[in-house]
Motif scaffolding. Structure first.
Motif, short mmCIF file in Angstrom:
data_model
loop_
_atom_site.label_atom_id
_atom_site.label_comp_id
_atom_site.label_asym_id
_atom_site.label_seq_id
_atom_site.Cartn_x
_atom_site.Cartn_y
_atom_site.Cartn_z
N ILE A 1 0.86 -1.31 -0.14
CA ILE A 1 0.18 0.13 0.16
C ILE A 1 0.75 1.24 -0.15
O ILE A 1 1.69 1.29 0.70
CB ILE A 1 -0.77 -0.06 1.34
N ASP B 1 0.86 5.67 -0.37
CA ASP B 1 0.13 6.88 -0.18
C ASP B 1 0.43 7.64 -1.47
O ASP B 1 1.69 7.61 -1.61
CB ASP B 1 0.58 7.59 1.07
N LYS C 1 -4.81 5.87 -2.06
CA LYS C 1 -3.79 5.21 -1.80
C LYS C 1 -3.51 4.34 -3.15
O LYS C 1 -4.88 3.91 -3.70
CB LYS C 1 -3.85 4.12 -0.90
N VAL D 1 -2.82 0.35 -4.28
CA VAL D 1 -2.59 -1.00 -3.54
C VAL D 1 -2.01 -1.77 -4.76
O VAL D 1 -2.77 -2.13 -5.41
CB VAL D 1 -4.07 -1.72 -3.03
N ASP E 1 -8.04 -4.04 7.16
CA ASP E 1 -7.30 -3.11 8.00
C ASP E 1 -7.23 -1.76 7.55
O ASP E 1 -7.49 -0.61 8.62
CB ASP E 1 -6.02 -3.72 8.47
N LEU E 2 -7.03 -1.39 6.35
CA LEU E 2 -6.90 -0.24 5.56
C LEU E 2 -8.39 0.42 5.83
O LEU E 2 -8.32 1.81 6.14
CB LEU E 2 -6.56 -0.39 4.07
N LYS F 1 -8.88 1.63 9.31
CA LYS F 1 -8.08 2.83 9.61
C LYS F 1 -8.44 4.16 9.00
O LYS F 1 -8.29 5.21 9.71
CB LYS F 1 -6.67 2.64 9.21
#
Lengths: 127, 181
Positions: A9, A11, A22, A24, A44-45, A48
């Motif tokens: 991942i 940014d 982002k 991926v 998880d991303l 977040k």
């Protein structure tokens, strides 16, 4: 024992301060032996960054994906979309595009030949 | 190896049958996918696109057999039959010992429901047989084996593929302003 695959991942700069973008990147083969573990990185991303998460999936080095990984893709899209974000796919190999088309996913998620075109689509939603 | 591949490809009559038995673990599927790709490329007249499609078909059939048909530590059996100039037939058999074992009629019903036009699948699972295997084969049958377990058989005809590719070619030609003869 699992088939080799990676999820990275990165940014990238966003045109709007309230928007997260982002890239991926997926490499290798997503199959029954590894997809549950790899999918967790995306969940998880999403957890977040709960709002306005925009993801460009770079499939240039993705060699194979099975039906379960397509199921995850659909689920991620739903979660991101309902929270103001977007997922697009870029640089897909012909065999991967073929499988995305046969399950009807290309009607839901836009695909682009290059990362630049995908970035443009993310930052210019009306285009 | 090239000589063998050429001989297999040029074989006009005799069906070529290859059977592989493997343990019920998803790890082995990567090798089976490689084998399928190589087999279709080197010993059939199906195109590169179809070699990749058969790879997915075999993977989905085997995953289904591993998940539903055979418990860990047991085996599944895959048979490839190349009918030269005619079709590819693939048969996947499980042992009938899996925790989520289903009868042939139950699987058939599920596939029929999920492959209907407009059917939406919300779960992570459940697209393999109705959306991939059914779409990319001409025949798909499920049979209960006498000793337990299920045998899934698929077949794809070369003629149908050639017709589809010809139609696609004509469709593309229709987008052009000039006809190329």
């Amino acid at each position: 024992m699992a088939t080799p695959a990676t999820v990275t991942i990165e940014d990238i700069e966003s045109s709007s301060p309230d928007m997260t973008v982002k890239i991926v990147k997926f490499t290798g083969q997503l199959d029954e032996s590894n997809v549950d573990e790899k999918a967790q990185a995306i969940y998880d991303l999403i957890e977040k960054v709960p709002r306005n998460l925009n993801l460009i999936f770079d499939f240039s080095e993705l060699e194979y994906m099975n039906s379960k990984s397509i199921g995850y893709l659909t689920d991620w899209y739903g979660k991101v979309y309902e929270n103001g974000g977007k997922i697009v796919i870029a640089q897909t190999r012909p065999n991967i595009l073929d499988i995305l088309q046969v399950v009807g996913l290309t009607q839901l998620i836009k695909t682009f030949p290059t990362i630049d075109e995908a970035k443009f689509a993310i930052s210019h939603p009306a285009s | 190896m090239n000589d063998i591949a050429t001989a297999l490809k040029d074989n006009k009559k005799e069906p070529i049958k290859i059977t592989i038995t493997l343990p019920t673990h998803a790890y082995f599927m990567s090798g089976i996918r490689d084998f399928t790709l190589s087999l279709i490329r080197n010993s059939s007249n199906f195109s590169e696109q179809w070699a990749y499609r058969f790879q997915s078909v075999v993977d989905e059939l085997c995953n289904n057999a591993i998940e539903h048909g055979s418990k860990p530590g047991e085996e599944i059996k895959i048979t490839f039959i190349n009918h030269p100039q005619d079709s590819i037939e693939i048969i996947v058999e499980d042992s009938g010992t899996g925790e989520k074992q289903m009868k042939a009629t139950e699987i058939q019903k599920l596939v029929d429901e999920r492959s209907k036009e407009g059917a939406v699948i919300h779960e992570i699972r459940g697209r393999g047989l109705p959306k991939i295997v059914k779409e990319w084969t001409d025949e798909l049958t499920f049979t209960d084996k006498p000793g337990g377990g299920i045998m899934v058989r698929v077949k794809k005809y070369l003629d149908d593929v050639k017709t589809q590719e010809l139609k696609q070619g004509l469709s593309l030609a229709g987008d052009q302003t000039h006809i190329v003869i």
